[in-house]
Design a protein around this motif. Structure first.
Motif, mmCIF file in Angstrom:
data_model
loop_
_atom_site.group_PDB
_atom_site.id
_atom_site.type_symbol
_atom_site.label_atom_id
_atom_site.label_comp_id
_atom_site.label_asym_id
_atom_site.label_seq_id
_atom_site.Cartn_x
_atom_site.Cartn_y
_atom_site.Cartn_z
ATOM 1 N N ALA A 18 -70.382 17.433 -23.293
ATOM 2 C CA ALA A 18 -70.424 16.178 -24.038
ATOM 3 C C ALA A 18 -69.110 15.891 -24.747
ATOM 4 O O ALA A 18 -68.677 14.740 -24.835
ATOM 5 C CB ALA A 18 -71.566 16.214 -25.055
ATOM 6 N N VAL A 19 -68.466 16.950 -25.262
ATOM 7 C CA VAL A 19 -67.217 16.780 -26.014
ATOM 8 C C VAL A 19 -66.183 17.773 -25.485
ATOM 9 O O VAL A 19 -65.914 18.807 -26.108
ATOM 10 C CB VAL A 19 -67.425 17.007 -27.528
ATOM 11 N N PRO A 20 -65.583 17.518 -24.321
ATOM 12 C CA PRO A 20 -64.568 18.440 -23.796
ATOM 13 C C PRO A 20 -63.434 18.621 -24.792
ATOM 14 O O PRO A 20 -62.887 17.646 -25.311
ATOM 15 C CB PRO A 20 -64.086 17.738 -22.524
ATOM 16 N N GLY A 21 -63.112 19.881 -25.081
ATOM 17 C CA GLY A 21 -62.055 20.155 -26.049
ATOM 18 C C GLY A 21 -62.511 20.091 -27.482
ATOM 19 O O GLY A 21 -61.703 20.238 -28.405
ATOM 20 N N GLY A 22 -63.814 19.885 -27.721
ATOM 21 C CA GLY A 22 -64.319 19.734 -29.080
ATOM 22 C C GLY A 22 -64.688 21.035 -29.757
ATOM 23 O O GLY A 22 -65.098 21.025 -30.927
ATOM 24 N N TYR A 23 -64.566 22.159 -29.058
ATOM 25 C CA TYR A 23 -64.899 23.464 -29.626
ATOM 26 C C TYR A 23 -63.679 24.373 -29.608
ATOM 27 O O TYR A 23 -62.878 24.337 -28.668
ATOM 28 C CB TYR A 23 -66.034 24.133 -28.844
ATOM 29 N N ALA A 24 -63.551 25.186 -30.658
ATOM 30 C CA ALA A 24 -62.506 26.203 -30.725
ATOM 31 C C ALA A 24 -63.151 27.576 -30.635
ATOM 32 O O ALA A 24 -64.313 27.761 -31.008
ATOM 33 C CB ALA A 24 -61.718 26.073 -32.022
ATOM 34 N N VAL A 127 -60.915 26.852 -20.209
ATOM 35 C CA VAL A 127 -59.659 26.170 -20.540
ATOM 36 C C VAL A 127 -59.176 25.379 -19.337
ATOM 37 O O VAL A 127 -58.760 24.220 -19.457
ATOM 38 C CB VAL A 127 -58.592 27.178 -21.000
ATOM 39 N N ALA A 128 -59.224 25.991 -18.158
ATOM 40 C CA ALA A 128 -58.746 25.319 -16.950
ATOM 41 C C ALA A 128 -59.541 24.059 -16.654
ATOM 42 O O ALA A 128 -58.994 23.072 -16.141
ATOM 43 C CB ALA A 128 -58.815 26.276 -15.754
ATOM 44 N N SER A 129 -60.823 24.063 -16.992
ATOM 45 C CA SER A 129 -61.667 22.886 -16.729
ATOM 46 C C SER A 129 -61.579 21.852 -17.840
ATOM 47 O O SER A 129 -62.220 20.806 -17.759
ATOM 48 C CB SER A 129 -63.127 23.319 -16.545
ATOM 49 N N GLY A 130 -60.802 22.156 -18.888
ATOM 50 C CA GLY A 130 -60.599 21.191 -19.963
ATOM 51 C C GLY A 130 -61.648 21.228 -21.052
ATOM 52 O O GLY A 130 -61.644 20.379 -21.952
ATOM 53 N N HIS A 131 -62.539 22.228 -21.035
ATOM 54 C CA HIS A 131 -63.617 22.275 -22.023
ATOM 55 C C HIS A 131 -63.214 22.990 -23.310
ATOM 56 O O HIS A 131 -63.837 22.785 -24.357
ATOM 57 C CB HIS A 131 -64.842 22.948 -21.405
ATOM 58 N N ILE A 132 -62.208 23.849 -23.242
ATOM 59 C CA ILE A 132 -61.702 24.557 -24.423
ATOM 60 C C ILE A 132 -60.191 24.381 -24.468
ATOM 61 O O ILE A 132 -59.516 24.451 -23.435
ATOM 62 C CB ILE A 132 -62.038 26.069 -24.364
ATOM 63 N N ARG A 133 -59.656 24.155 -25.666
ATOM 64 C CA ARG A 133 -58.209 24.040 -25.813
ATOM 65 C C ARG A 133 -57.657 24.950 -26.902
ATOM 66 O O ARG A 133 -56.516 25.383 -26.814
ATOM 67 C CB ARG A 133 -57.828 22.587 -26.137
ATOM 68 N N VAL A 134 -58.447 25.213 -27.928
ATOM 69 C CA VAL A 134 -57.945 25.942 -29.097
ATOM 70 C C VAL A 134 -58.591 27.318 -29.167
ATOM 71 O O VAL A 134 -59.819 27.444 -29.174
ATOM 72 C CB VAL A 134 -58.237 25.161 -30.394
ATOM 73 N N ARG A 279 -71.854 33.582 -19.300
ATOM 74 C CA ARG A 279 -73.019 32.717 -19.062
ATOM 75 C C ARG A 279 -72.691 31.260 -19.407
ATOM 76 O O ARG A 279 -73.122 30.340 -18.708
ATOM 77 C CB ARG A 279 -74.198 33.197 -19.912
ATOM 78 N N THR A 280 -71.938 31.068 -20.467
ATOM 79 C CA THR A 280 -71.566 29.711 -20.860
ATOM 80 C C THR A 280 -70.691 29.056 -19.795
ATOM 81 O O THR A 280 -70.918 27.900 -19.406
ATOM 82 C CB THR A 280 -70.827 29.721 -22.207
ATOM 83 N N ALA A 281 -69.683 29.788 -19.304
ATOM 84 C CA ALA A 281 -68.798 29.238 -18.273
ATOM 85 C C ALA A 281 -69.590 28.927 -17.004
ATOM 86 O O ALA A 281 -69.356 27.894 -16.350
ATOM 87 C CB ALA A 281 -67.670 30.215 -17.971
ATOM 88 N N ASP A 282 -70.525 29.800 -16.648
ATOM 89 C CA ASP A 282 -71.353 29.547 -15.458
ATOM 90 C C ASP A 282 -72.214 28.302 -15.648
ATOM 91 O O ASP A 282 -72.393 27.500 -14.715
ATOM 92 C CB ASP A 282 -72.250 30.756 -15.171
ATOM 93 N N ALA A 283 -72.755 28.148 -16.856
ATOM 94 C CA ALA A 283 -73.599 26.982 -17.127
ATOM 95 C C ALA A 283 -72.788 25.692 -17.082
ATOM 96 O O ALA A 283 -73.256 24.661 -16.592
ATOM 97 C CB ALA A 283 -74.278 27.130 -18.486
ATOM 98 N N VAL A 284 -71.573 25.747 -17.595
ATOM 99 C CA VAL A 284 -70.701 24.565 -17.542
ATOM 100 C C VAL A 284 -70.390 24.202 -16.090
ATOM 101 O O VAL A 284 -70.415 23.025 -15.707
ATOM 102 C CB VAL A 284 -69.397 24.814 -18.332
ATOM 103 N N THR A 285 -70.105 25.215 -15.277
ATOM 104 C CA THR A 285 -69.849 24.968 -13.860
ATOM 105 C C THR A 285 -71.065 24.338 -13.188
ATOM 106 O O THR A 285 -70.933 23.391 -12.404
ATOM 107 C CB THR A 285 -69.491 26.282 -13.141
#
Length: 604
Positions: A18-24, A127-134, A279-285
């Motif tokens: 929902a918010v790509p890059g919104g979590y650190a 990070v590569a998928s743009g979901h985490i930046r910080v 598990r989180t990365a798999d769920a995002v995929t």
């Protein structure tokens, strides 16, 4: 803490979507345990024990015993720089000593120790998928950076508070920013570990933490909150909770951690960092894949379209679907997205946008190809104008590769219908596709046949673009449109070769393509060129005596102006270019001889 009816990693995956890059991410020592790393405290205690050995002193067992001995013996708290000075008098010796704790020796490398573990690779995927930046880490190791680089990323790495001031804004860190809050092992003077060192942070660090804790959701793993009072204070003084907090730990949280989690109304996750992040990365995929058109839905749409085409008359549903999908892609946000992306972030952004275009265009690509194969001139109108519409893009400022990528859906559409029409031997349609739709060149600012500007490399900007497009189309067309894989490969190569002739004829740059070649050194030819010789052979024989009889459906339909000599000239030039490519590749690889057929860029 928040009670949730679904698994925490699933809820977090929805939040990241929902918010790509919104979590650190905040990593403590526990995040590196599975990689065989000692904690910062463990490294310091081991260094103290080495000093005690030099003095023949005996330190009892216990986590705090080395620290207590050092304070009593020297009357001050231990610090990394002074500990290293006591153990080695040369900079290289001190550096080697410290490296031994964080870099694997040969045995450790074979055992997979001191190398990125599952948690680091899962983080790199996010990070590569743009979901985490910080990413904030309290660890001195470089496992996070190593994992990011393994994934083809070039992260910003901050080891000193002073570097926080001049770095790129957090929202622009598309390849990730890794902040070593307590320093890293390559800079011993930055390493903070003692109670006195961790009591408070400087102004730059506090300003950075205030922004992160205020503006971002948090994913915390491997941190107990027991020994970092300054970091605890930074979390406590943040009154806002814009997004959720998830705190992963396989053991019961410490009172300090539990209090912070209650304050942020976060979720406790009873799992290791490896388990939770993976598990989180798999769920995002999985969520990302679910956004793509379901293969069953495509199969159903194709089956419905086939019935419409067999029924005769106007296939209204197919017509409306093709027009709707074309309009949707023409108005897609990626067509107007900024192309002014910082250079270090281009590769990741190019991959993200390419993947999104591939997903968004699947339904149009499959249905248009089906219509091109089974349809006729009346049904060609359903999609034909879409090639030119999608190839039309306004000029923009920014990086050329991202500007060109706005024509990606036109390239996908052109190749899907071109391959299908070639497989069906609908030569008039193939000729119209290659010479009819027009597009504006951003380079020479002239209008050309769109096919000359819609090559795989010209649209996607990657050396592997042609191979990628081939493998993208193959499952969409094989079985649904063309009979089998062999038929697809032949049709792909023949259409793409004809498109290269148009590209050469308009004096556009000819890039390497996913084509098979055969022959001997000095005279390699694409299999598609041999095929074209067979197709045009009778025309060339007749042209010797009666030029007016030199006809083939392609020529009659106006391919390269219907001029046989023009086709022959372009063919010779393209074949020569391909021969030169193969020679260059072979010379680089040290090959002396290859016989065909083989793909141009085949490493074997």
């Amino acid at each position: 803490m928040v009670d949730q009816s679904t698994e925490p990693h699933v809820n977090l995956a929805f939040g990241l979507q929902a918010v790509p890059g919104g979590y650190a991410v905040l990593f403590g020592a526990g995040a590196s345990v599975s990689a065989g790393m000692l904690s910062a405290w463990g490294v310091q205690c081991d260094l103290i024990r080495k000093i005690a050995d030099m003095e023949d002193a005996d330190i009892p067992d216990g986590d705090d015993a080395p620290y207590d001995w050092y304070v009593e013996r020297f009357g001050k708290e231990p610090a990394y720089d002074t500990l290293l000075d006591d153990l080695s008098k040369t900079p290289s010796g001190r550096q080697a000593l410290l490296r031994s704790y964080f870099e694997p020796n040969e045995t450790e490398r074979e055992d997979g120790l001191k190398q990125p573990a599952d948690v680091h690779r899962a983080l790199a995927r996010l990070v590569a998928s743009g979901h985490i930046r910080v990413i904030i880490t309290l660890n001195f190791d470089h496992l996070i950076e190593d994992a990011l680089r393994e994934a083809g990323l070039r992260p910003t790495v901050i080891s000193r508070p002073s570097a926080l001031t001049g770095m790129l804004p957090l929202h622009a860190q598309r390849q990730g920013v890794v902040v070593h809050l307590h320093g890293d092992y390559l800079h011993p003077d930055t390493m903070l570990n003692t109670p006195d060192e961790l009591k408070e942070y400087g102004e730059e660090t506090n300003k950075f933490l205030n922004q992160v804790f205020d503006e971002y959701g948090l994913i915390i793993a491997g941190w107990s909150a027991k020994y970092d009072p300054a970091l605890v204070t930074a979390l406590e003084r943040c009154p806002t909770r814009r997004f959720d907090t998830y705190w992963a730990d396989p053991y019961t949280l410490s009172p300090e951690a539990n209090e912070l989690l209650q304050q942020r109304q976060g979720t406790y996750v009873p799992a290791t960092a490896d388990t939770f992040l993976t598990r989180t990365a798999d769920a995002v995929t999985a969520l990302t894949e679910s956004r793509r058109t379901n293969p069953r839905n495509i199969a159903t749409a194709i089956a419905t379209a086939k019935r419409d085409l067999r029924g005769g008359g106007l296939a209204i549903n197919l017509h409306d679907t093709l027009r709707r999908e074309t309009a949707r892609l023409a108005d897609h946000p990626l067509r107007t997205a900024t192309c002014a992306v910082p250079q270090p972030e281009v590769d990741a952004e190019l991959e993200r946008r390419t993947t999104e275009w591939e997903a968004e265009a699947e339904l149009l690509v499959a249905l248009a190809a089906l219509t091109a194969y089974w349809g006729d001139e009346s049904t060609d109108r359903y999609w034909f104008a879409g090639v030119e519409r999608l190839a039309t893009a306004t000029e923009a400022s920014g990086l050329t590769v991202l500007i060109d990528l706005r024509r990606a859906p036109a390239t996908l559409l052109l190749h899907s219908v071109g391959v299908a029409a070639t497989a069906a031997e609908r030569w008039p349609l193939v000729a119209r596709l290659l010479t009819g739709p027009r597009a504006h060149s951003f380079i020479n600012r002239k209008e050309h046949p769109a096919a000359a500007l819609l090559g795989p490399y010209g649209a996607f900007g990657l050396p592997t673009s042609s191979s990628r497009l081939h493998h993208y189309l193959k499952p969409l067309l094989t079985g649904h449109v063309v009979a089998d894989e062999s038929a697809f490969i032949d049709a792909w190569e023949r259409f793409e070769y004809l498109r290269l002739l148009v590209q050469q004829d308009t004096r556009q740059y000819i890039e390497g393509n996913y084509l098979r070649v055969s022959g001997l050194r000095g005279d390699y030819r694409p299999l598609a060129s041999n095929w074209l010789d067979r197709e045009l052979g009778p025309c060339r024989e007749e042209a010797i005596f009666e030029p007016s009889n030199a006809e083939h459906p392609l020529l009659r339909a106006g391919f390269l102006g219907g001029d046989l000599s023009r086709v022959t000239t372009a063919q010779k030039m393209v074949d020569n270019e391909i021969t030169q490519w193969v020679h260059q590749i072979d010379a680089t690889a040290g090959r002396i001889f290859r016989s065909g057929p083989f793909y141009i860029n085949d490493p074997s």
